[in-house]
Write an enzyme that holds these catalytic residues in place. Sequence first.
Site, PDB file in Angstrom:
ATOM      1  N   GLU A   7       0.557  -1.580  -0.181  1.00  6.46           N
ATOM      2  CA  GLU A   7      -0.235   0.069   0.284  1.00  6.46           C
ATOM      3  C   GLU A   7       0.469   1.557   0.312  1.00  6.46           C
ATOM      4  O   GLU A   7       0.757   2.024  -0.337  1.00  6.46           O
ATOM      5  CB  GLU A   7      -1.035   0.165   1.236  1.00  6.46           C
ATOM      6  CG  GLU A   7      -1.690   1.039   1.158  1.00  6.46           C
ATOM      7  CD  GLU A   7      -2.974   0.787   2.376  1.00  6.46           C
ATOM      8  OE1 GLU A   7      -3.558  -0.285   2.460  1.00  6.46           O
ATOM      9  OE2 GLU A   7      -3.342   1.618   3.055  1.00  6.46           O
ATOM     10  N   ASP A 110      -2.212  -2.900   2.729  1.00  5.74           N
ATOM     11  CA  ASP A 110      -3.351  -3.339   4.390  1.00  5.74           C
ATOM     12  C   ASP A 110      -4.475  -4.328   4.789  1.00  5.74           C
ATOM     13  O   ASP A 110      -5.086  -4.150   3.404  1.00  5.74           O
ATOM     14  CB  ASP A 110      -3.358  -2.284   5.256  1.00  5.74           C
ATOM     15  CG  ASP A 110      -2.678  -1.387   4.951  1.00  5.74           C
ATOM     16  OD1 ASP A 110      -1.291  -1.338   5.355  1.00  5.74           O
ATOM     17  OD2 ASP A 110      -3.035  -0.126   5.382  1.00  5.74           O
ATOM     18  N   TYR A 320       4.006   4.053  11.917  1.00  2.99           N
ATOM     19  CA  TYR A 320       2.836   4.399  10.712  1.00  2.99           C
ATOM     20  C   TYR A 320       2.143   5.128  11.396  1.00  2.99           C
ATOM     21  O   TYR A 320       1.855   4.780  13.103  1.00  2.99           O
ATOM     22  CB  TYR A 320       2.794   3.094  10.871  1.00  2.99           C
ATOM     23  CG  TYR A 320       1.370   3.650   9.448  1.00  2.99           C
ATOM     24  CD1 TYR A 320       1.686   4.224   8.198  1.00  2.99           C
ATOM     25  CD2 TYR A 320       0.170   3.395   9.964  1.00  2.99           C
ATOM     26  CE1 TYR A 320       0.330   4.221   7.165  1.00  2.99           C
ATOM     27  CE2 TYR A 320      -1.097   3.517   9.339  1.00  2.99           C
ATOM     28  CZ  TYR A 320       0.009   4.617   8.483  1.00  2.99           C
ATOM     29  OH  TYR A 320      -1.920   4.460   6.945  1.00  2.99           O
TER      30      TYR A 320
END
Length: 618
Positions: A7, A110, A320
């Site tokens: 992603e 994801d 993240y």
Amino acid sequence: MKIVIAEKPSVARELAKVFGATTKKNGYIEGKGYSFTWAFGHLLQLAPPQEYGFIGWRRQHLPMLPKKFKLAIRKIKTKEGFVDDPAVKKQLDIIRQLFDEATEIIVATDAGREGELIFRYIYYYLKCKKPFKRLWISSQTDEAIKEGFRNLKPGTDYDTLFNSAHCRSESDWLVGMNATQALSISAGARSVLSLGRVQTPTLAMICSRYLEIKNFVPQTYYQLSIQLDQQGQIFKAISVNSFDKKEEAEALFEKIEDLKSGFPNGGHILDVEAKPRKEPPPLLHDLSSLQQEANKKKGFTADQTLSLLQNLYESKLVSYPRTGSRYIGDDIFAGIPDLIRKVSDHPDFGKQADFLQTVSLNKRSVNAKKVTDHHAILPTGENAYGLSADKQAIYDMVVGRMLEAFHQECVKEVTKITVESGSLFTANGTVIRSAGWRSVWNDNEEEKKDEDNPSLPKVKKGELLPIIEKQLLEKQTKPKAMYNEASLLKALETSGKEIEDEELRYAMKDTGLGTPATRASIIETLITREYIIREKRNLVPTSKGLAVYDVVKDQKIAQAELTGQWEKRLEEIRTGASVTDFKSEITDYTRTITNELLAAGATLLDKMSPKTESVKAG
DNA sequence: GCAAGGTC
């Protein structure tokens, strides 16, 4: 050559590392018979109305119901208007070429609805026909990645997931585009009056709170207060009851046996209660909780915090950022002592970092089952130096929260003394016995109620104490606070919990309105549309926002329940229910709301106060 | 000109 598509670049790099692929190419990493490439989130979006022939905003186009939706390259805004994002175009070319050469495609976006959609839109846009396999992992550790690759699923296993994602996407387009044009056109099209499944309920929350405050009628009430003297230590107690009628309060006020009334020891200690209260450390941060802390402490907007955090992430200083989980798995937990050790030389946190190395760590934030696509936000342990003041502030909130989360509980002693003197009074006091996690920031910013004593003297049940002063307090009830970014983010997260219908509430149990990645931009949209403004730290509706709210407030599009209904249906689709049923329901709804808004918008202009619109009109 | 979703 096997192609793995992730992603985002950070995930592709992580996967490549596990495989030992190290050759960096333009837009992908190569090695060991694999090429690891990536998207940047959604590269493709549903094409705008003009691509189906709906040129200009015209009543006769509505409702716009494209027979088949088209995909278009994500746009960026330039001086010349919106153009295809060149970076996206380039990456799509790279992906196209890799897919052409591929002997096998492995989907590593994801593990969720949008991740599936990100890949499928690319795949269909490129008209790729090769079969693909799906990597489905919920933890990014080396072991989890290897295990995931040993257990690749057939791509078709996720067709229903794609169906639900696709329905979400098209439904938002249908309802949002049509409702927006319908309202704008019928209101005279002087400016864009946007509406949407998420933005409109958000606007409604802000407006209804504002009106509630505006229409709030404060009620006067009365309380009694006394001050007692325990061998020179003065403390305050407040009447247990409050009174609506002044006479009632005055009658009891007269009965207080204070010194001036001739009572040397008029305070009868009826009871003394001392209880320890333990406060567990807070959980690690997800994006929303960090945005809330940054707004409270520094006044940063949700958008500012997200962008500072993204910057720290790109500098590899934090993990993240757009995560919705406040937990980590045991694998990550194993690395925490190392991360804490690295904080030892931090000017503010060093001491607490040292302390944490001597005790066993609190595991409240450790729960692999509550880690979704991404775990809670943590520092990476890379050296952070030369950060701007704002970035440093955010970085410190990440590091500080890590220390808090693994720290010990805070132990307070809460004392309650009950005094009788004509009527009943209580004195409350809180003393911190062991600061635990609260020593990290050491700012003890607990809202102190004004009747609270910092600490209370030692008093025994049955004692009689002099009352050195008594007061009749006149107080007023207060309205709720206006929304600010912190409280709005919280409200968006929990909006599902206030839904009465049990099924809809359940459907929203882990979503709320919007997602961690989109909430900041929702607030910005409402500001761009001039529906709300920032006034100090508050989010306040404008007359335009209130006028729009007034038109739609009773409609489904202004209710959080709409998201709940969709989520319920989308989940059914994911488990195999019919797509056509849902689509026809959405089409019907689009027709209804479009017609209602075309009729209702005409009244909107009257609702706006003269100062916002008629000035422009004149 | 417009949605919501993802990310650099």
